[in-house]
Design a protein around this motif. Structure first.
Motif, PDB file in Angstrom:
ATOM      1  N   VAL A   1       0.838  -1.200   0.000  1.00 28.83           N
ATOM      2  CA  VAL A   1       0.000   0.000   0.000  1.00 28.83           C
ATOM      3  C   VAL A   1       0.877   1.256   0.000  1.00 28.83           C
ATOM      4  O   VAL A   1       1.744   1.414   0.853  1.00 28.83           O
ATOM      5  CB  VAL A   1      -0.966   0.015   1.206  1.00 28.83           C
ATOM      6  N   GLY A   2       0.665   2.082  -0.999  1.00 31.96           N
ATOM      7  CA  GLY A   2       1.399   3.341  -1.078  1.00 31.96           C
ATOM      8  C   GLY A   2       0.413   4.477  -1.219  1.00 31.96           C
ATOM      9  O   GLY A   2      -0.728   4.360  -0.768  1.00 31.96           O
TER      10      GLY A   2
ATOM     11  N   THR B   1      -3.401   3.527  -1.105  1.00 31.17           N
ATOM     12  CA  THR B   1      -3.871   2.539  -2.074  1.00 31.17           C
ATOM     13  C   THR B   1      -2.696   1.728  -2.583  1.00 31.17           C
ATOM     14  O   THR B   1      -1.558   2.201  -2.566  1.00 31.17           O
ATOM     15  CB  THR B   1      -4.590   3.204  -3.270  1.00 31.17           C
ATOM     16  N   GLU B   2      -2.967   0.496  -2.993  1.00 29.83           N
ATOM     17  CA  GLU B   2      -1.909  -0.334  -3.580  1.00 29.83           C
ATOM     18  C   GLU B   2      -1.870  -0.142  -5.083  1.00 29.83           C
ATOM     19  O   GLU B   2      -1.002  -0.653  -5.766  1.00 29.83           O
ATOM     20  CB  GLU B   2      -2.130  -1.805  -3.219  1.00 29.83           C
ATOM     21  N   GLN B   3      -2.860   0.633  -5.601  1.00 30.25           N
ATOM     22  CA  GLN B   3      -2.894   0.884  -7.039  1.00 30.25           C
ATOM     23  C   GLN B   3      -2.118   2.167  -7.355  1.00 30.25           C
ATOM     24  O   GLN B   3      -1.818   2.951  -6.465  1.00 30.25           O
ATOM     25  CB  GLN B   3      -4.355   1.024  -7.490  1.00 30.25           C
TER      26      GLN B   3
ATOM     27  N   CYS C   1      -6.020   5.547  -7.265  1.00 33.19           N
ATOM     28  CA  CYS C   1      -7.013   4.877  -6.424  1.00 33.19           C
ATOM     29  C   CYS C   1      -8.369   4.766  -7.115  1.00 33.19           C
ATOM     30  O   CYS C   1      -8.643   5.455  -8.103  1.00 33.19           O
ATOM     31  CB  CYS C   1      -7.158   5.582  -5.088  1.00 33.19           C
ATOM     32  N   THR C   2      -9.195   3.872  -6.591  1.00 30.68           N
ATOM     33  CA  THR C   2     -10.507   3.597  -7.179  1.00 30.68           C
ATOM     34  C   THR C   2     -11.349   4.857  -7.264  1.00 30.68           C
ATOM     35  O   THR C   2     -12.052   5.086  -8.242  1.00 30.68           O
ATOM     36  CB  THR C   2     -11.241   2.561  -6.313  1.00 30.68           C
TER      37      THR C   2
END
Lengths: 201, 201
Positions: free
Chosen positions: B54-55, B64-66, B69-70
């Motif tokens: 998670v960054g 978020t790990e993406q 973010c969503t």
């Protein structure tokens, strides 16, 4: 919940902990990710190791990653007294209270025929073997003061009486520091029936 | 504490969680080891992955790990409104309250010159670039109603005013469902000064 599948999964996973609801899980996840990743990493490592490696002590069945637990191996405990408890948590409570210097035997539950939990599931064959080997003079039946705990203590007493070991049970009565007004009726009547001669120091 | 080094380490490690003292850590460790090893294993896995992966979202800096973010990727949010918060927890609180349909920007803290936390540490250069790019019509400064939060909001307002964006701040006043008797003096006088014409429906 929101913006990151992995953060959501972390919050969800934290809810396996007892007493942790959605708000607390969220606070824990944020704390770990925002302020203590190192502590979180350490917790993940230790937890993974613990659920993998912690088993039962071969001698007393308490939780330990060793073959024989530290307490069973200690030379400073009294082999003549064996305290039977329902869970490692009960054992910890007794250890924290201090004063007891004997050994333990952990049942990991109590007899419950309706749930299919019989004597062999709570290690009673092992307990009987240990007492039969000799060396144990007193067996303290410290199962919980509940219907199931009482029944389990009664069963153990019946099974082991022929071996000639002295059997005892924790004293029932009013808890220290409590007020009689708030003690339940069952406890109060046990305390009355078990009243002791007054001792002045 | 007692009989197993690894169980002791597990109890110790659980104390990184906020609000978890020795007794709660013990209860958690016993619960995981005695009753829910699978849940414990899952928690360990997810936690290890989360602290590793998670960054910060490249666009709004939330956790978020993406890459993005969503919420930033969602086509159903309003690009014209941008809400600046101090932490992902604040963002979650606003999302849980519902009603807000704009985007977010997460500072991960507030200005604190004494602690060496300057504008670049809380991403203000990135925020300025984003507003300068155009598209954002209103910037809601939802930093905490504390001295540091106010100062941070004031600093951002001063910096971004030249860009011609509309700036707003959350309303101050008495909390819903509270009783005036228990509202602190500062809040009460802000609520008096900010009083609104009575509207009957």
């Amino acid at each position: 919940m929101s913006f990151s599948p992995l953060v959501d999964r972390l919050m969800e996973s934290l809810r396996v902990l007892p007493g942790v609801g959605p708000k607390t899980a969220q606070r824990m996840a944020m704390h770990l990710l925002e302020r203590d990743r190192e502590g979180g990493k350490r917790l993940a490592d230790v937890l993974a190791m613990a659920v993998e490696e912690v088993g039962y002590c071969r001698r007393c069945r308490t939780l330990t990653e060793q073959d024989i637990c530290t307490l069973c191996e200690s030379a400073r405990r009294d082999d003549a007294v064996l305290c039977v408890v329902e869970s490692p948590a009960d054992q910890l409570a007794i250890e924290d209270a201090g004063g007891y210097r004997g050994r333990y035997f952990v049942l990991h539950g109590h007899l419950s025929p309706l749930d299919g939990i019989g004597p062999e599931d709570i290690g009673l064959d092992q307990l009987e073997t240990r007492v039969a080997e000799g060396g144990v003079e007193e067996l303290i039946l410290a199962t919980n003061p509940t219907v199931e705990g009482e029944a389990t203590a009664h069963y153990i007493a019946t099974q082991l009486a022929p071996l000639g070991v002295k059997l005892s049970r924790l004293a029932y009565g009013v808890p220290m520091g409590g007020e009689l007004e708030y003690v339940d009726g069952g406890t109060l009547s046990r305390a009355f029936n078990g009243r002791l001669p007054f001792q002045s120091d």
